[in-house]
Design a protein around this motif. Structure first.
Motif, PDB file in Angstrom:
ATOM      1  N   TYR A  44       0.831  -1.207   0.000  1.00  0.00           N
ATOM      2  CA  TYR A  44       0.000   0.000   0.000  1.00  0.00           C
ATOM      3  C   TYR A  44       0.866   1.258   0.000  1.00  0.00           C
ATOM      4  O   TYR A  44       0.585   2.214  -0.722  1.00  0.00           O
ATOM      5  CB  TYR A  44      -0.924   0.026   1.213  1.00  0.00           C
ATOM      6  CG  TYR A  44      -2.176  -0.804   1.083  1.00  0.00           C
ATOM      7  CD1 TYR A  44      -2.908  -0.842  -0.094  1.00  0.00           C
ATOM      8  CD2 TYR A  44      -2.655  -1.526   2.170  1.00  0.00           C
ATOM      9  CE1 TYR A  44      -4.069  -1.586  -0.194  1.00  0.00           C
ATOM     10  CE2 TYR A  44      -3.825  -2.273   2.078  1.00  0.00           C
ATOM     11  CZ  TYR A  44      -4.524  -2.299   0.901  1.00  0.00           C
ATOM     12  OH  TYR A  44      -5.676  -3.026   0.799  1.00  0.00           O
ATOM     13  N   LEU A  45       1.910   1.281   0.815  1.00  0.00           N
ATOM     14  CA  LEU A  45       2.779   2.457   0.882  1.00  0.00           C
ATOM     15  C   LEU A  45       3.512   2.680  -0.440  1.00  0.00           C
ATOM     16  O   LEU A  45       3.610   3.813  -0.927  1.00  0.00           O
ATOM     17  CB  LEU A  45       3.772   2.323   2.036  1.00  0.00           C
ATOM     18  CG  LEU A  45       3.165   2.424   3.428  1.00  0.00           C
ATOM     19  CD1 LEU A  45       4.197   2.050   4.489  1.00  0.00           C
ATOM     20  CD2 LEU A  45       2.603   3.811   3.682  1.00  0.00           C
ATOM     21  N   ALA A  46       4.019   1.597  -1.034  1.00  0.00           N
ATOM     22  CA  ALA A  46       4.712   1.717  -2.321  1.00  0.00           C
ATOM     23  C   ALA A  46       3.734   2.165  -3.414  1.00  0.00           C
ATOM     24  O   ALA A  46       4.071   3.008  -4.258  1.00  0.00           O
ATOM     25  CB  ALA A  46       5.362   0.379  -2.692  1.00  0.00           C
ATOM     26  N   ALA A  47       2.528   1.612  -3.390  1.00  0.00           N
ATOM     27  CA  ALA A  47       1.513   2.004  -4.373  1.00  0.00           C
ATOM     28  C   ALA A  47       1.158   3.480  -4.214  1.00  0.00           C
ATOM     29  O   ALA A  47       1.014   4.205  -5.204  1.00  0.00           O
ATOM     30  CB  ALA A  47       0.261   1.133  -4.222  1.00  0.00           C
ATOM     31  N   ALA A  48       1.030   3.930  -2.974  1.00  0.00           N
ATOM     32  CA  ALA A  48       0.701   5.336  -2.732  1.00  0.00           C
ATOM     33  C   ALA A  48       1.797   6.250  -3.266  1.00  0.00           C
ATOM     34  O   ALA A  48       1.504   7.265  -3.919  1.00  0.00           O
ATOM     35  CB  ALA A  48       0.477   5.577  -1.242  1.00  0.00           C
ATOM     36  N   LEU A  49       3.043   5.903  -3.014  1.00  0.00           N
ATOM     37  CA  LEU A  49       4.145   6.725  -3.519  1.00  0.00           C
ATOM     38  C   LEU A  49       4.119   6.768  -5.044  1.00  0.00           C
ATOM     39  O   LEU A  49       4.254   7.830  -5.648  1.00  0.00           O
ATOM     40  CB  LEU A  49       5.489   6.189  -3.019  1.00  0.00           C
ATOM     41  CG  LEU A  49       6.714   6.950  -3.512  1.00  0.00           C
ATOM     42  CD1 LEU A  49       6.675   8.400  -3.064  1.00  0.00           C
ATOM     43  CD2 LEU A  49       7.974   6.268  -3.017  1.00  0.00           C
ATOM     44  N   ALA A  50       3.904   5.619  -5.664  1.00  0.00           N
ATOM     45  CA  ALA A  50       3.856   5.570  -7.133  1.00  0.00           C
ATOM     46  C   ALA A  50       2.676   6.383  -7.676  1.00  0.00           C
ATOM     47  O   ALA A  50       2.827   7.117  -8.659  1.00  0.00           O
ATOM     48  CB  ALA A  50       3.770   4.117  -7.610  1.00  0.00           C
ATOM     49  N   GLU A  51       1.523   6.269  -7.033  1.00  0.00           N
ATOM     50  CA  GLU A  51       0.355   7.004  -7.519  1.00  0.00           C
ATOM     51  C   GLU A  51       0.531   8.508  -7.342  1.00  0.00           C
ATOM     52  O   GLU A  51       0.260   9.296  -8.255  1.00  0.00           O
ATOM     53  CB  GLU A  51      -0.914   6.559  -6.796  1.00  0.00           C
ATOM     54  CG  GLU A  51      -2.144   7.268  -7.320  1.00  0.00           C
ATOM     55  CD  GLU A  51      -3.431   6.858  -6.637  1.00  0.00           C
ATOM     56  OE1 GLU A  51      -4.495   7.204  -7.190  1.00  0.00           O
ATOM     57  OE2 GLU A  51      -3.399   6.216  -5.574  1.00  0.00           O
ATOM     58  N   ILE A  52       0.981   8.910  -6.179  1.00  0.00           N
ATOM     59  CA  ILE A  52       1.140  10.345  -5.915  1.00  0.00           C
ATOM     60  C   ILE A  52       2.205  10.940  -6.832  1.00  0.00           C
ATOM     61  O   ILE A  52       2.007  12.016  -7.407  1.00  0.00           O
ATOM     62  CB  ILE A  52       1.471  10.587  -4.432  1.00  0.00           C
ATOM     63  CG1 ILE A  52       0.266  10.188  -3.567  1.00  0.00           C
ATOM     64  CG2 ILE A  52       1.843  12.047  -4.187  1.00  0.00           C
ATOM     65  CD1 ILE A  52       0.591  10.020  -2.097  1.00  0.00           C
ATOM     66  N   ALA A  53       3.323  10.242  -7.004  1.00  0.00           N
ATOM     67  CA  ALA A  53       4.377  10.738  -7.898  1.00  0.00           C
ATOM     68  C   ALA A  53       3.861  10.827  -9.330  1.00  0.00           C
ATOM     69  O   ALA A  53       4.115  11.811 -10.036  1.00  0.00           O
ATOM     70  CB  ALA A  53       5.605   9.838  -7.817  1.00  0.00           C
ATOM     71  N   GLY A  54       3.137   9.802  -9.766  1.00  0.00           N
ATOM     72  CA  GLY A  54       2.589   9.821 -11.119  1.00  0.00           C
ATOM     73  C   GLY A  54       1.593  10.953 -11.324  1.00  0.00           C
ATOM     74  O   GLY A  54       1.639  11.663 -12.329  1.00  0.00           O
ATOM     75  N   CYS A  55       0.712  11.127 -10.363  1.00  0.00           N
ATOM     76  CA  CYS A  55      -0.262  12.226 -10.472  1.00  0.00           C
ATOM     77  C   CYS A  55       0.424  13.585 -10.398  1.00  0.00           C
ATOM     78  O   CYS A  55       0.017  14.529 -11.073  1.00  0.00           O
ATOM     79  CB  CYS A  55      -1.313  12.098  -9.374  1.00  0.00           C
ATOM     80  SG  CYS A  55      -2.435  10.710  -9.619  1.00  0.00           S
ATOM     81  N   PHE A  56       1.480  13.672  -9.584  1.00  0.00           N
ATOM     82  CA  PHE A  56       2.180  14.950  -9.462  1.00  0.00           C
ATOM     83  C   PHE A  56       2.820  15.363 -10.786  1.00  0.00           C
ATOM     84  O   PHE A  56       2.886  16.551 -11.102  1.00  0.00           O
ATOM     85  CB  PHE A  56       3.238  14.907  -8.362  1.00  0.00           C
ATOM     86  CG  PHE A  56       3.913  16.234  -8.162  1.00  0.00           C
ATOM     87  CD1 PHE A  56       3.266  17.261  -7.503  1.00  0.00           C
ATOM     88  CD2 PHE A  56       5.186  16.452  -8.660  1.00  0.00           C
ATOM     89  CE1 PHE A  56       3.869  18.492  -7.337  1.00  0.00           C
ATOM     90  CE2 PHE A  56       5.799  17.685  -8.499  1.00  0.00           C
ATOM     91  CZ  PHE A  56       5.144  18.707  -7.829  1.00  0.00           C
TER      92      PHE A  56
END
Length: 108
Positions: free
Chosen positions: A7-19
């Motif tokens: 979940y933490l890795a997915a969140a980092l990937a999603e937030i970075a991608g959206c950013f």
């Protein structure tokens, strides 16, 4: 523990991608920012699919709490804006909700 790390890795990937999209659209960055953003969002989807859950919807719902807390960490660490008490209260409520979804007793 493995699910939390996913979940933490997915969140980092999603937030970075959206950013990257935010940076392109709102901060006038080059369209080249979108390529790593797309890769990051694909990584997010793959990581979230690795979470041990019988149902995708339940995995996504529980992930929501982790995503919200991770977003506030991004706000603080990357954007240099400290979350306020309302951000923290909302994140706490979301984590409680995610915990209920993850650890609530289920009938057979």
């Amino acid at each position: 523990m493995t699910s939390l790390l996913l979940y933490l890795a997915a969140a980092l990937a999603e937030i970075a991608g959206c950013f990257t999209f935010w940076a392109w659209w709102r901060l006038d960055r080059s369209m080249a920012w979108l390529l790593p953003g797309l890769a990051s969002l694909a990584l997010f989807a793959w990581l979230l699919s690795l979470v041990d859950s019988d149902y995708a919807g339940r995995a996504y719902a529980a992930y929501g709490g982790i995503y919200i807390v991770s977003s506030l960490l991004w706000l603080w660490l990357i954007e240099h804006r400290a979350p306020d008490r309302w951000d923290m209260l909302g994140a706490g409520i979301c984590l409680v909700g995610a915990g209920v979804i993850l650890f609530g007793p289920r009938g057979s």
